[in-house]
Design a protein around this motif. Sequence first.
Motif, PDB file in Angstrom:
ATOM      1  N   GLU A 191      34.343 -25.656 -24.499  1.00  0.00           N
ATOM      2  CA  GLU A 191      32.563 -25.185 -24.794  1.00  0.00           C
ATOM      3  C   GLU A 191      32.101 -25.872 -22.790  1.00  0.00           C
ATOM      4  O   GLU A 191      32.272 -26.994 -22.835  1.00  0.00           O
ATOM      5  CB  GLU A 191      32.393 -26.581 -25.509  1.00  0.00           C
ATOM      6  N   TYR A 192      30.791 -25.729 -23.005  1.00  0.00           N
ATOM      7  CA  TYR A 192      30.513 -25.518 -21.129  1.00  0.00           C
ATOM      8  C   TYR A 192      28.603 -26.133 -21.734  1.00  0.00           C
ATOM      9  O   TYR A 192      27.815 -25.025 -22.427  1.00  0.00           O
ATOM     10  CB  TYR A 192      30.753 -24.228 -20.094  1.00  0.00           C
ATOM     11  N   ILE A 193      28.281 -26.364 -21.229  1.00  0.00           N
ATOM     12  CA  ILE A 193      26.626 -27.266 -21.853  1.00  0.00           C
ATOM     13  C   ILE A 193      26.232 -27.954 -20.517  1.00  0.00           C
ATOM     14  O   ILE A 193      26.365 -28.450 -20.520  1.00  0.00           O
ATOM     15  CB  ILE A 193      26.122 -27.710 -23.003  1.00  0.00           C
ATOM     16  N   ILE A 237      33.667 -20.448 -24.061  1.00  0.00           N
ATOM     17  CA  ILE A 237      34.710 -19.145 -22.486  1.00  0.00           C
ATOM     18  C   ILE A 237      35.814 -19.886 -22.934  1.00  0.00           C
ATOM     19  O   ILE A 237      36.579 -21.345 -23.319  1.00  0.00           O
ATOM     20  CB  ILE A 237      34.570 -19.828 -21.361  1.00  0.00           C
ATOM     21  N   ALA A 238      37.298 -19.231 -22.028  1.00  0.00           N
ATOM     22  CA  ALA A 238      38.341 -19.518 -22.234  1.00  0.00           C
ATOM     23  C   ALA A 238      39.073 -20.778 -21.137  1.00  0.00           C
ATOM     24  O   ALA A 238      38.177 -20.470 -20.029  1.00  0.00           O
ATOM     25  CB  ALA A 238      39.067 -17.984 -21.556  1.00  0.00           C
ATOM     26  N   PRO A 239      40.022 -21.374 -21.617  1.00  0.00           N
ATOM     27  CA  PRO A 239      39.952 -22.577 -20.896  1.00  0.00           C
ATOM     28  C   PRO A 239      39.784 -22.334 -19.044  1.00  0.00           C
ATOM     29  O   PRO A 239      38.864 -23.040 -18.386  1.00  0.00           O
ATOM     30  CB  PRO A 239      40.755 -23.294 -21.278  1.00  0.00           C
ATOM     31  N   LEU A 278      33.793 -29.476 -23.018  1.00  0.00           N
ATOM     32  CA  LEU A 278      34.587 -29.828 -24.143  1.00  0.00           C
ATOM     33  C   LEU A 278      35.688 -28.636 -23.827  1.00  0.00           C
ATOM     34  O   LEU A 278      35.600 -27.932 -23.826  1.00  0.00           O
ATOM     35  CB  LEU A 278      33.993 -29.804 -25.514  1.00  0.00           C
ATOM     36  N   ARG A 279      36.934 -29.389 -23.575  1.00  0.00           N
ATOM     37  CA  ARG A 279      38.144 -28.495 -23.439  1.00  0.00           C
ATOM     38  C   ARG A 279      39.096 -28.695 -24.059  1.00  0.00           C
ATOM     39  O   ARG A 279      39.071 -29.875 -24.903  1.00  0.00           O
ATOM     40  CB  ARG A 279      38.782 -29.337 -22.193  1.00  0.00           C
ATOM     41  N   PRO A 280      40.997 -27.850 -24.355  1.00  0.00           N
ATOM     42  CA  PRO A 280      40.752 -28.192 -24.884  1.00  0.00           C
ATOM     43  C   PRO A 280      41.719 -29.356 -25.143  1.00  0.00           C
ATOM     44  O   PRO A 280      42.109 -29.699 -23.513  1.00  0.00           O
ATOM     45  CB  PRO A 280      42.656 -26.633 -25.209  1.00  0.00           C
TER      46      PRO A 280
END
Length: 934
Positions: free
Chosen positions: A748-750, A830-832, A930-932
């Motif tokens: 998630e990118y904000i 989005i995809a990581p 927010l990354r995996p």
Amino acid sequence: MKNYYLATALCVTLIGCSSTPQNTQLQPDPAWTSGQLDNGLTYHVYPDHEASVSVRLLVHAGSFQENEQQKGYAHFVEHMAFNGSKNFSQNDVISLFEHAGASFGADLNAYTSYQQTVYQLDLPDNTQLKPALTWLRDIGDGLEIASREVEKEKGVILGEFRYSRLEDKQVADKFYDHFIEGGPYEFKDALGTKESVTQANSQGLKSFYQTWYQPQLVEVIVSGDININDVVPLIEKQFSDWERGQTPKPAKQKITTFNEGDFIEYVGSSEPPSISLMTKRAPSVIENHAQQHQLWLDEFSQQMIQQRLNKAFNDAALPTQWVISQNYLMEYQRYSLTSVAFPAGEREVTQQKLLSTLASLRDYGVSENEIVSEVQVYKGLLYNAEKDWDQMDSVIHADYKTTALEVDQKVQSQRDYQASLGAFLENLDLDVINDNIEALLSSDYFLVVGVDKSEDQAEIVSSIDSLKAEYSKPGIQPLFAMTSSAFAIPSAQGDIVTKEQMYTDPHIQKWMLSNGIEMWYLRDSLAGEQVGLYYISLGGKEALDPSLYPAVEVTLPAIARSGVGSFTGSELEAHMDRESIQVYPFIDSTRHGIEFKLNKDGLAETFAALNAIVTSPNVSPDQLEAVKQEFIEARESFLESPVGQFDQAMNQNSFAPNSRHFLLDGKSVESVSADDVFSVYQQLFGQFRNNKIVVVGNIDPSELMPLVRQYAASIPLEKAAVPDFKVAYNTELKERIDMAINNEDSTEYILRVISEKSSEAVSETELPSSGHTEKQSAKEVFMEDLLQRILTIRLDGYIREELSLDYSPYAYSISQDGEPSYDWFVGALIAPENADKIEVAIDKVITDLLKGISDDEIRSAGKQLENDFTPLEISPVDQAWVVSRYLIHGYGVEALFDVNKMVNSISSQEMNELAERIFGENSRQVKSILRPKS
């Protein structure tokens, strides 16, 4: 992808809902005209007096029509309909309908389910009907499905997996997988699989498209402001040259058998433990009045069950996260679901209360007093049937027809509905209701149990037999205690000091009350029996000392559980239900108040309730403790989840600890006392800060005035200062937050943008922190709405359609009314591996936005905004809300009376200046990721 089951539920509840003692077949709505072209295409047309026009293309092919090599192809083809066709390029079709005022985009204008694919357009008027039908005709056999577009669309569809197919599943999703396991649905997910989407190619999609997109498998629906003598020839002209194919129309698979055994599984992150009872009831498709009667009777019984459970848990001061009793639809089969969720550690006492309450209902039923409110609901449906039918717009008619065609059900006529509903009510009495409750609660059932991570699943599995044995025991006969049915009358009444007719409109009046409250009354001839009432004040959390912010979190639910005046919480709820009055108190950041939704005959009781709720709240220590436990459980579960940790990190980076926006943890409410709750309530509802009352309905003022004097003008209020609503931001913000904690394989990118609402420049290190004395105008409110729409369209066009990075990029303002700062989120899921790309892409969209907004974009977004105001015309409570919002914050209500004029007054220069103020060089920006988990 639209939720098919919700659509089915609405169809069953609203289109096919009426019953008589005989098995009379549903009578179709004669206003629908149907026909078939020589090539096999079927059309359905519904002329209506409403201005809007809706069109649908229903293809009788979904995921059930796919073979093993085609998983997800029906849904993939649906996406491709928006990527270019014979008469429309991708951008042409989107701009055409957005300029007409219609919201447009893949999956917003189409959905795919197990046995059909539907394309839909809802237009504000009939001026674009011909191009709308041209686009639907293109979908028939004119899609390009070019290899380049297929490869681009893969990223979008894989993005849809990130939104809707989470790996950290909730119990409901795990149960659904179990429920369909071993049956035809198991391997027919409309999205297919990630592998099948990745491997899809143009040739394979074209093969599926050409096999199933044939006119004999298609139905066209048109409703709204149309002339049947014009529309039918237009349909014939557009679709007659579509060559008939060889594929036979697939028979509907009406599956009604599923895995009905007990299901016990761990809950997902931030989800509370729960227990649900499910009972198989009847086919979901209604064909005759007797089946419809049974549906209504079950829904009535479920409402009684939920009402009794709410009372039982409330009276026992037991914390819950939800209590529901409702239908659970699985395409062609209907189940009854009763469910309770609760804080961890409360399983034993919760399950005992649930089962004992259900056993009591099963064996002794409900009282005459308990059924009054629900009987009134059905009487209201009958009384208002003609008005409700008249107020249906093209969207409702088209959706009802489409859903009916999907499940082979008739759209019922108004006359048949009324006759059936009248017969249902004629035969409805306490014995009938209690017999049905007994039958429902005595039927075979199975349990769905959500297990908390702190619990032992094996232990709970082993306890199921004893739970069922407990439920089989005789229930305890309840005491049907009667309570006072009236609120206390104020000892002294106030007065209406002045009455003023506003805007030379005799239907809009402003009354000044002796206690300072300003009341606006809008007489609306379209309201019928419905009335909307808002009591609202400036203040909200900002009117309080920060030490009371934790108490705000529990104040309203604690009072709702504790009651008002002589009523306990459950007694108050029952009383308001009997009077058919809906009450929603609220405390926001900058305002607080109470919303009432009612019928005219409940007007006196509503004003009495308003006075009592404001002046005589109760706070039971036991109920306060239950509410605190509910809050602690919900908040701590959320903050333990990756999304919760991410939200908290962004929140604490942005706001000072004393900010009203600072995200509190669960433990913050542990020390909240009854005195704190009373203090919050008195400082908000006992003080005067520009208080307003807005009433919308068709009421003679002479009926209203005595109630206003007795109950509204008599509310004692102490004059208090209005806060300046400055936002306590942190003086130093980290420019980047990067957290590798996500338990989903997504990023998630904000982008957060904060800026000052005044036109004065802000220095590089300064954040908006001081009050802003100038009132925002209605025009500025409209402009912010337009900017959000324009930015979202640009994000979709670049990030989704051009780069295929995300399924649904977003932009929205989180600033509250009255705050002196702008605060916007722009983001994507989005995809990581695309984290760096999305940052560059969003920066580009913002940079391009600052280069200029066109008049064309403003007009397009403006038409969408105008269309969104249209439903207010038939909703008094929504009108009351919008008017009260504009009044309390000084925006000026004149704009609401001529939305078109206000929209047309907005220039591109003004919009560009607004974009610069929000996103320009004087704004502060924080990028959060927010990354995996690594």
